[in-house]
Motif scaffolding. Sequence first.
Motif, PDB file in Angstrom:
ATOM      1  N   ALA A 199      26.848  17.022  69.598  1.00 29.30           N
ATOM      2  CA  ALA A 199      26.471  18.405  69.327  1.00 29.30           C
ATOM      3  C   ALA A 199      27.023  18.879  67.991  1.00 29.30           C
ATOM      4  CB  ALA A 199      26.953  19.311  70.460  1.00 29.30           C
ATOM      5  N   LYS A 200      28.218  18.442  67.652  1.00 27.39           N
ATOM      6  CA  LYS A 200      28.796  18.855  66.372  1.00 27.39           C
ATOM      7  C   LYS A 200      28.011  18.272  65.203  1.00 27.39           C
ATOM      8  CE  LYS A 200      33.003  19.343  63.661  1.00 27.39           C
ATOM      9  NZ  LYS A 200      32.634  20.746  63.302  1.00 27.39           N
ATOM     10  N   LEU A 201      27.565  17.037  65.316  1.00 23.87           N
ATOM     11  CA  LEU A 201      26.744  16.456  64.255  1.00 23.87           C
ATOM     12  C   LEU A 201      25.481  17.275  64.029  1.00 23.87           C
ATOM     13  CD1 LEU A 201      27.009  12.632  65.084  1.00 23.87           C
ATOM     14  CD2 LEU A 201      28.077  13.836  63.165  1.00 23.87           C
ATOM     15  N   VAL A 202      24.884  17.760  65.117  1.00 21.21           N
ATOM     16  CA  VAL A 202      23.682  18.583  64.994  1.00 21.21           C
ATOM     17  C   VAL A 202      24.030  19.959  64.426  1.00 21.21           C
ATOM     18  CG1 VAL A 202      21.796  19.687  66.267  1.00 21.21           C
ATOM     19  CG2 VAL A 202      22.483  17.343  66.832  1.00 21.21           C
ATOM     20  N   ASP A 203      25.076  20.584  64.964  1.00 16.66           N
ATOM     21  CA  ASP A 203      25.462  21.921  64.506  1.00 16.66           C
ATOM     22  C   ASP A 203      25.844  21.923  63.029  1.00 16.66           C
ATOM     23  OD1 ASP A 203      25.021  22.970  66.998  1.00 16.66           O
ATOM     24  OD2 ASP A 203      27.138  23.059  67.570  1.00 16.66           O
ATOM     25  N   ASP A 204      26.470  20.838  62.563  1.00 19.49           N
ATOM     26  CA  ASP A 204      26.914  20.767  61.174  1.00 19.49           C
ATOM     27  C   ASP A 204      25.811  20.326  60.215  1.00 19.49           C
ATOM     28  OD1 ASP A 204      29.365  21.569  62.040  1.00 19.49           O
ATOM     29  OD2 ASP A 204      30.351  19.631  61.799  1.00 19.49           O
ATOM     30  N   GLY A 205      24.625  20.034  60.752  1.00 21.20           N
ATOM     31  CA  GLY A 205      23.519  19.635  59.898  1.00 21.20           C
ATOM     32  C   GLY A 205      23.556  18.192  59.459  1.00 21.20           C
ATOM     33  N   VAL A 206      24.486  17.402  60.004  1.00 19.00           N
ATOM     34  CA  VAL A 206      24.521  15.974  59.693  1.00 19.00           C
ATOM     35  C   VAL A 206      23.286  15.299  60.278  1.00 19.00           C
ATOM     36  CG1 VAL A 206      25.794  13.812  60.007  1.00 19.00           C
ATOM     37  CG2 VAL A 206      27.036  15.957  59.605  1.00 19.00           C
ATOM     38  N   ALA A 237      19.415  15.984  62.313  1.00 19.61           N
ATOM     39  CA  ALA A 237      18.354  16.975  62.472  1.00 19.61           C
ATOM     40  C   ALA A 237      18.501  17.682  63.808  1.00 19.61           C
ATOM     41  CB  ALA A 237      16.998  16.283  62.384  1.00 19.61           C
ATOM     42  N   SER A 238      17.934  18.866  63.895  1.00 15.80           N
ATOM     43  CA  SER A 238      18.013  19.636  65.138  1.00 15.80           C
ATOM     44  C   SER A 238      17.384  18.853  66.282  1.00 15.80           C
ATOM     45  CB  SER A 238      17.312  20.986  64.977  1.00 15.80           C
ATOM     46  OG  SER A 238      15.952  20.802  64.650  1.00 15.80           O
ATOM     47  N   ASP A 239      17.887  19.105  67.481  1.00 17.81           N
ATOM     48  CA  ASP A 239      17.465  18.372  68.673  1.00 17.81           C
ATOM     49  C   ASP A 239      17.026  19.389  69.719  1.00 17.81           C
ATOM     50  OD1 ASP A 239      17.449  16.920  71.158  1.00 17.81           O
ATOM     51  OD2 ASP A 239      18.664  15.377  70.206  1.00 17.81           O
ATOM     52  N   ASP A 240      15.811  19.242  70.249  1.00 17.25           N
ATOM     53  CA  ASP A 240      15.283  20.193  71.218  1.00 17.25           C
ATOM     54  C   ASP A 240      16.126  20.253  72.490  1.00 17.25           C
ATOM     55  OD1 ASP A 240      13.212  20.779  69.501  1.00 17.25           O
ATOM     56  OD2 ASP A 240      11.777  19.420  70.467  1.00 17.25           O
ATOM     57  N   GLU A 241      16.868  19.198  72.764  1.00 16.64           N
ATOM     58  CA  GLU A 241      17.658  19.143  73.993  1.00 16.64           C
ATOM     59  C   GLU A 241      19.142  19.394  73.754  1.00 16.64           C
ATOM     60  OE1 GLU A 241      15.729  16.302  77.119  1.00 16.64           O
ATOM     61  OE2 GLU A 241      16.012  15.164  75.267  1.00 16.64           O
ATOM     62  N   ILE A 242      19.489  19.960  72.595  1.00 18.38           N
ATOM     63  CA  ILE A 242      20.904  20.103  72.271  1.00 18.38           C
ATOM     64  C   ILE A 242      21.626  21.059  73.215  1.00 18.38           C
ATOM     65  CG2 ILE A 242      20.673  22.005  70.604  1.00 18.38           C
ATOM     66  CD1 ILE A 242      22.934  18.850  70.340  1.00 18.38           C
ATOM     67  N   GLU A 243      20.931  22.068  73.750  1.00 14.03           N
ATOM     68  CA  GLU A 243      21.587  22.988  74.681  1.00 14.03           C
ATOM     69  C   GLU A 243      21.971  22.275  75.974  1.00 14.03           C
ATOM     70  OE1 GLU A 243      22.753  26.020  74.067  1.00 14.03           O
ATOM     71  OE2 GLU A 243      22.074  25.586  72.019  1.00 14.03           O
ATOM     72  N   ALA A 267      29.851   9.846  57.499  1.00 16.07           N
ATOM     73  CA  ALA A 267      29.943   9.128  56.222  1.00 16.07           C
ATOM     74  C   ALA A 267      28.568   8.764  55.678  1.00 16.07           C
ATOM     75  CB  ALA A 267      30.794   7.871  56.386  1.00 16.07           C
ATOM     76  N   ASP A 268      27.633   8.412  56.565  1.00 18.08           N
ATOM     77  CA  ASP A 268      26.275   8.040  56.125  1.00 18.08           C
ATOM     78  C   ASP A 268      25.332   8.200  57.313  1.00 18.08           C
ATOM     79  OD1 ASP A 268      23.947   7.008  55.133  1.00 18.08           O
ATOM     80  OD2 ASP A 268      24.820   5.137  54.389  1.00 18.08           O
ATOM     81  N   ALA A 269      24.702   9.358  57.396  1.00 18.90           N
ATOM     82  CA  ALA A 269      23.857   9.669  58.550  1.00 18.90           C
ATOM     83  C   ALA A 269      22.644   8.762  58.661  1.00 18.90           C
ATOM     84  CB  ALA A 269      23.409  11.127  58.488  1.00 18.90           C
ATOM     85  N   LYS A 270      22.245   8.126  57.550  1.00 18.74           N
ATOM     86  CA  LYS A 270      21.042   7.302  57.549  1.00 18.74           C
ATOM     87  C   LYS A 270      21.339   5.807  57.609  1.00 18.74           C
ATOM     88  CE  LYS A 270      18.360  10.741  54.975  1.00 18.74           C
ATOM     89  NZ  LYS A 270      17.559  11.021  53.757  1.00 18.74           N
ATOM     90  N   ALA A 271      22.592   5.465  57.807  1.00 21.42           N
ATOM     91  CA  ALA A 271      22.960   4.050  57.816  1.00 21.42           C
ATOM     92  C   ALA A 271      22.258   3.299  58.941  1.00 21.42           C
ATOM     93  CB  ALA A 271      24.470   3.901  57.961  1.00 21.42           C
ATOM     94  N   ASN A 272      21.687   2.147  58.615  1.00 27.10           N
ATOM     95  CA  ASN A 272      20.968   1.334  59.586  1.00 27.10           C
ATOM     96  C   ASN A 272      21.947   0.737  60.594  1.00 27.10           C
ATOM     97  OD1 ASN A 272      19.748  -1.283  60.655  1.00 27.10           O
ATOM     98  ND2 ASN A 272      18.002  -0.376  59.596  1.00 27.10           N
ATOM     99  N   THR A 305      19.524   4.322  63.401  1.00 28.03           N
ATOM    100  CA  THR A 305      20.746   4.691  62.696  1.00 28.03           C
ATOM    101  C   THR A 305      21.933   4.603  63.638  1.00 28.03           C
ATOM    102  OG1 THR A 305      20.584   7.036  63.257  1.00 28.03           O
ATOM    103  CG2 THR A 305      19.431   6.299  61.254  1.00 28.03           C
ATOM    104  N   ILE A 306      23.129   4.635  63.056  1.00 27.36           N
ATOM    105  CA  ILE A 306      24.354   4.598  63.852  1.00 27.36           C
ATOM    106  C   ILE A 306      24.395   5.762  64.840  1.00 27.36           C
ATOM    107  CG2 ILE A 306      26.844   5.012  63.702  1.00 27.36           C
ATOM    108  CD1 ILE A 306      26.274   2.159  63.195  1.00 27.36           C
ATOM    109  N   SER A 307      23.949   6.934  64.392  1.00 27.86           N
ATOM    110  CA  SER A 307      23.992   8.095  65.279  1.00 27.86           C
ATOM    111  C   SER A 307      23.078   7.916  66.494  1.00 27.86           C
ATOM    112  CB  SER A 307      23.612   9.365  64.524  1.00 27.86           C
ATOM    113  OG  SER A 307      22.297   9.277  64.012  1.00 27.86           O
ATOM    114  N   ASP A 308      22.058   7.057  66.392  1.00 31.51           N
ATOM    115  CA  ASP A 308      21.209   6.781  67.548  1.00 31.51           C
ATOM    116  C   ASP A 308      22.017   6.163  68.687  1.00 31.51           C
ATOM    117  OD1 ASP A 308      18.914   7.732  66.325  1.00 31.51           O
ATOM    118  OD2 ASP A 308      18.345   5.763  65.535  1.00 31.51           O
TER     119      ASP A 308
END
Length: 589
Positions: free
Chosen positions: A373-380, A382-388, A314-319, A325-328
């Motif tokens: 992983a889905k958030l990264v794959d969908d572009g929500v 940013a790419s993550d070096d450790e996603i694999e 809904a808001d990837a940059k929400a504090n 951010t929430i995703s953190d």
Amino acid sequence: MKRFYSVALMAALTASSVSAYDFSSYNSPYSGSDYREALNMGLKFFGGQRCGKTNNWMLKNNPDVLKKFCHAKDGQGKENDGANGSYDLTGGWHDCGDHIKVATTMGYAAISLLVAYDLWPQAFQDNYDGAYGSPNKIPDVLDEVKIATDYFMKCFIGNKFVYYVGCPGDHNRWVTSSNQSNLSPELGGDPRPFSSSTTIGGPQAANYATALALMAKHYPDADYKQKCADAAVVAYNYAKNNKSQQAPIPEFYSNPNSEWTDELSLAAITMYNLTGDESYKTEAFGYLQGKWESNSPLAWDTEADYAYYYLAVADAKANNGQGGTISDFLRKNVFKVHLANAITDPNGFPYYASRWGTNKLALGGATAAALYAKLVDDGVLASDDEIEKVKNFNQRVVDYILGNNEFNHPFLHGYKGDMTFRIHHRNAMGRNDNPPSSTKNKCEFMFASGGVIGGPSGTGRFDNIIEGGASFTETEGGCDYNAPFIVAIANIAAKKDPVQLMDVKNVESSKFNVYPTAFEDYIVVEPIEVDYDGEGYINLVSMSGQTVLSARTNGAVPVVLQTEGLPNGVYVVNVTFKGGNKSYKLIKK
């Protein structure tokens, strides 16, 4: 039948534990068809949890069961130890291998299956209808969850919420649910007692609201979608008014979890996605502001990771109130809790402290990894070096359950025909003679149930007996065991063995004129060839999956959607009706 594995194996495992498990190089031994088979088994397990007259396949296929249903008088027993009720509380899912019905676990399980379908619909097939007959052009996952959502709508009676059906005496007889319903109420028979309240159970009601909102988004029948949407509002309002009051599981858990913000936030964000009402979005972010819940993986009492996922969409940059951010919060759970736990084990498997087996918690961690992983794959995100590493962790946990473990046997009961490890489940065993513990541990199971078995308490330590001391906890299985398994494996099956997304019905003979295709202040939906009963439901959906406007169709009368306040962008008009649905892509200038 104690199974503590060999000293040589344990020595080898101990020696290999000097170095951390390398998730960057993990390779799975399983094929796409293997994951497909496991997903279908794990999903059908919920059909063996069905209560009431709902086509429980373990009862229907058991030649020793005469009555092919159970507990047809739920709601007519004693309410809160007082007078008898006069309600219909039949249906729903049994909790575990017992036959009680518990809002805490049932709500979590329904949410999990619907989240899996919401995120990875191409993982799910249509192999049968709701009675296990021919395919019905409805994904099986929705057929299974409808058993739960049908029941959820019955649990709000006036200003009361029903959060428990059954009694602890249920556990005192080892018989099938059909046989048990013929016993006295004190032993789990009809009519069973139930618990309700006007002031407690807010978090459990919130889970029901989430499941109903997700079902309203996905179920193909317009009338049922609307029923679920209306019931979701009722459930959310009850939850909001009683948000801090957890419902107990009588005589088992008095206070499953003192926290409630995760359940309320998840309900609010799914209500926002369904309705487009900004007040729900505001409440969703408010509930989890500054709240990193890292005490446990996803489980029946900790659902923050689901909320973090939908909030990030809904808001990837929400504090998040803590300088990020929430995703953190989700990333911290994945890396600081789950991966950190697994890397230190020679099997790459996270063993959590739990007297009920670690598998369901490990799968909760794997599910969190799949969400991130889905958030990264969908572009929500940013790419993550450790996603694999994250993706391999998810797959490693699923593979462990399928049998790629130190025991070389699956913890998915009956997978590939292997029932070496036993599951503490009465309908799966199929016996009605209330056998002693020694007999239970010698008899063969009747069904390969597809249930996830509780699992080991540590590397190489698994007590594979049904009864005897506390060992039965390691062989327990139930709704909340299979729930995270379905989510954790769905993202794998969607990639390795995807199914073609289906039009849920044949709708070629029904057509609509939807205009203007480049709109500003309004959209018109005009039926022009109507091969259905005229009743339907229109949703205007943004490209992020959010339903921003809704309306009803009525025969051949055009419907006008007012769109002045919507931001510019691409939208999809979904028209759903009895018999199918249609979709049209439009652009707001």
